[in-house]
Design a protein around this motif. Sequence first.
Motif, PDB file in Angstrom:
ATOM      1  N   LEU A 117       0.829  -1.204   0.000  1.00 52.18           N
ATOM      2  CA  LEU A 117       0.000   0.000   0.000  1.00 52.18           C
ATOM      3  C   LEU A 117       0.866   1.257   0.000  1.00 52.18           C
ATOM      4  N   ALA A 118       1.924   1.238   0.815  1.00 46.88           N
ATOM      5  CA  ALA A 118       2.832   2.393   0.853  1.00 46.88           C
ATOM      6  C   ALA A 118       3.515   2.593  -0.496  1.00 46.88           C
ATOM      7  N   ALA A 119       3.959   1.503  -1.102  1.00 43.98           N
ATOM      8  CA  ALA A 119       4.646   1.608  -2.397  1.00 43.98           C
ATOM      9  C   ALA A 119       3.695   2.098  -3.490  1.00 43.98           C
ATOM     10  N   GLY A 120       2.450   1.589  -3.487  1.00 46.72           N
ATOM     11  CA  GLY A 120       1.495   1.974  -4.527  1.00 46.72           C
ATOM     12  C   GLY A 120       1.156   3.442  -4.487  1.00 46.72           C
ATOM     13  N   THR A 121       0.913   3.986  -3.285  1.00 46.67           N
ATOM     14  CA  THR A 121       0.591   5.411  -3.204  1.00 46.67           C
ATOM     15  C   THR A 121       1.835   6.270  -3.399  1.00 46.67           C
ATOM     16  N   ALA A 122       3.016   5.748  -3.046  1.00 50.91           N
ATOM     17  CA  ALA A 122       4.251   6.500  -3.310  1.00 50.91           C
ATOM     18  C   ALA A 122       4.471   6.681  -4.807  1.00 50.91           C
ATOM     19  N   VAL A 123       4.094   5.681  -5.595  1.00 45.97           N
ATOM     20  CA  VAL A 123       4.216   5.801  -7.056  1.00 45.97           C
ATOM     21  C   VAL A 123       3.345   6.945  -7.562  1.00 45.97           C
ATOM     22  N   LEU A 124       2.159   7.116  -6.987  1.00 45.73           N
ATOM     23  CA  LEU A 124       1.232   8.146  -7.461  1.00 45.73           C
ATOM     24  C   LEU A 124       1.710   9.564  -7.145  1.00 45.73           C
ATOM     25  N   VAL A 125       2.682   9.697  -6.239  1.00 49.35           N
ATOM     26  CA  VAL A 125       3.259  11.015  -5.981  1.00 49.35           C
ATOM     27  C   VAL A 125       3.899  11.579  -7.243  1.00 49.35           C
ATOM     28  N   PHE A 126       4.345  10.694  -8.140  1.00 48.42           N
ATOM     29  CA  PHE A 126       5.076  11.130  -9.334  1.00 48.42           C
ATOM     30  C   PHE A 126       4.161  11.363 -10.540  1.00 48.42           C
ATOM     31  N   ASP A 127       2.836  11.284 -10.352  1.00 48.19           N
ATOM     32  CA  ASP A 127       1.967  11.495 -11.510  1.00 48.19           C
ATOM     33  C   ASP A 127       1.907  12.970 -11.892  1.00 48.19           C
TER      34      ASP A 127
END
Length: 499
Positions: A329-339
């Motif tokens: 969950l932490a990794a998935g939302t961290a990826v969305l920081v870069f959108d």
Amino acid sequence: MLAICSLSLFIVSLDNTIVNVALPSLQAQFHASVSGLQWVIDAYLLVLAALLLLSGSSGDRFGRRRVFQLGLAVFGVGSLLCSLAPSLPALVVFRMLQAVGGSMLNPNSLSIISSTFTDRREKAAAIGIWGGVSGLSTAAGPIVGGLLIQAVDWRAVFWVNIPIVVAAFVLTRRYVPESRAERPRPLDLPGQGLAVVVLAALIYGIIGAPARGWTSTPSLACFAVTAVALVAFLRVEARREQPLLELRFFRSPPFSGATAIATLAFLVLAGWLFLNTLYLQEVRGDSALVAGLSTLPATLIIAVVAPLTGRVVGRSGARAPLVASGLFLAAGTAVLVFDTPTSSYLLLAGGYLLLGLGFGLVNPPISNTAVTGMPPAQAGTASAVASTARQVGSALGVAILGSVVTSQFHRQLADRAAAAHLSPAGRAHLLHAQLGAGGIGGGGPTGDVLRSAFTAASDAGWLVTTGAGLAIAVVGAASAGPWALARARHALDEVDAPS
């Protein structure tokens, strides 16, 4: 009977996700602000969370089939009224009526299953099927909602409930026998009233804070009411022989951990669904159907992984799935920081895939851990508390992320207004823009700045969910480890002992 009970869970869970894809349509028709959209979601979740425990004990006392049928009728009427809502405030009120009915369905359908299937293995299989429907509805919600909105309009997302409710009501009357608890728990009306005040004041304070100011007198008053009501609730519950919320359960680390993890995990899920819908439709310009289909990497993984996780928990325990869930969950939302407004879909799909793995891994161990160390007679109540924690987490996710992003959006606009190469009229429009009021779409430089500001503001929300995911991993490791399990066995005698 299993099919009837599963249908009820399907429509209640479906309404947690299907309405999200309708938010931009509601925004356009009613010129809603983000706080208005938050209330469309949270009015439902708030009432559901507040009444689950009371509705379960009411079924034990007055008859599970009777309360279940009443819940179906109220949910159906609420759905019909939602589809006819002439304004956003009316829709919020009708969503609350929906939730009153929904709160009667989940706990009583589980009680009907438990009293019908007496063989241990058959009961476990039936409850597994019943619980798996929740994952199916999560996966189906965005896609079904997108199809209905594309074919008709947002009102159709409420029409879909009505034929299911009618069929379930008729079948319940014919096939489900009445049952009651031999010794039903007394109704705890003081505790129920204080629980409503705690949740309502907290959510109202968080949602309204961006407009009023986080340190304004009305906001601080809401948070003060929350604190006072919470203290009063704890004192009332500690003195009752059979309280609404059994505080002694929290002496068991696995139970306390499961409650915290359920709250955090569904905070992430609801917050992601809320923000991601606005991003896909308002920033990227996707239709409701495309937005629903875009989430398939997450929803399909949830539907596939959740049943497999149950087997892993049965063989090896809950600790590893809980820790892995938090990290995913932490990794998935961290990826969305870069959108960005023009990010490749591959970037988004990678984040959605990781989120799906995290959500798929978390539900079975929550249910398992919640009842670890509980006597069999208290397992149903323990599960109901975990279900309530899921709804509270969902309400907090929409409230917190929506408010954090709204506050950041206003700051982004103030920073960008001077730097943007806009006409004086465009600059004035930008400075007075309200996230959600009329949408953030549109062409030209002003629209580009609004979309860019929203995407940048969303980073704060994604960081909140990343922190929640890491917290899940830490709490999961602590609450499902050897020390916690040993402490749970010790707490069993305290739970069984008289208050």
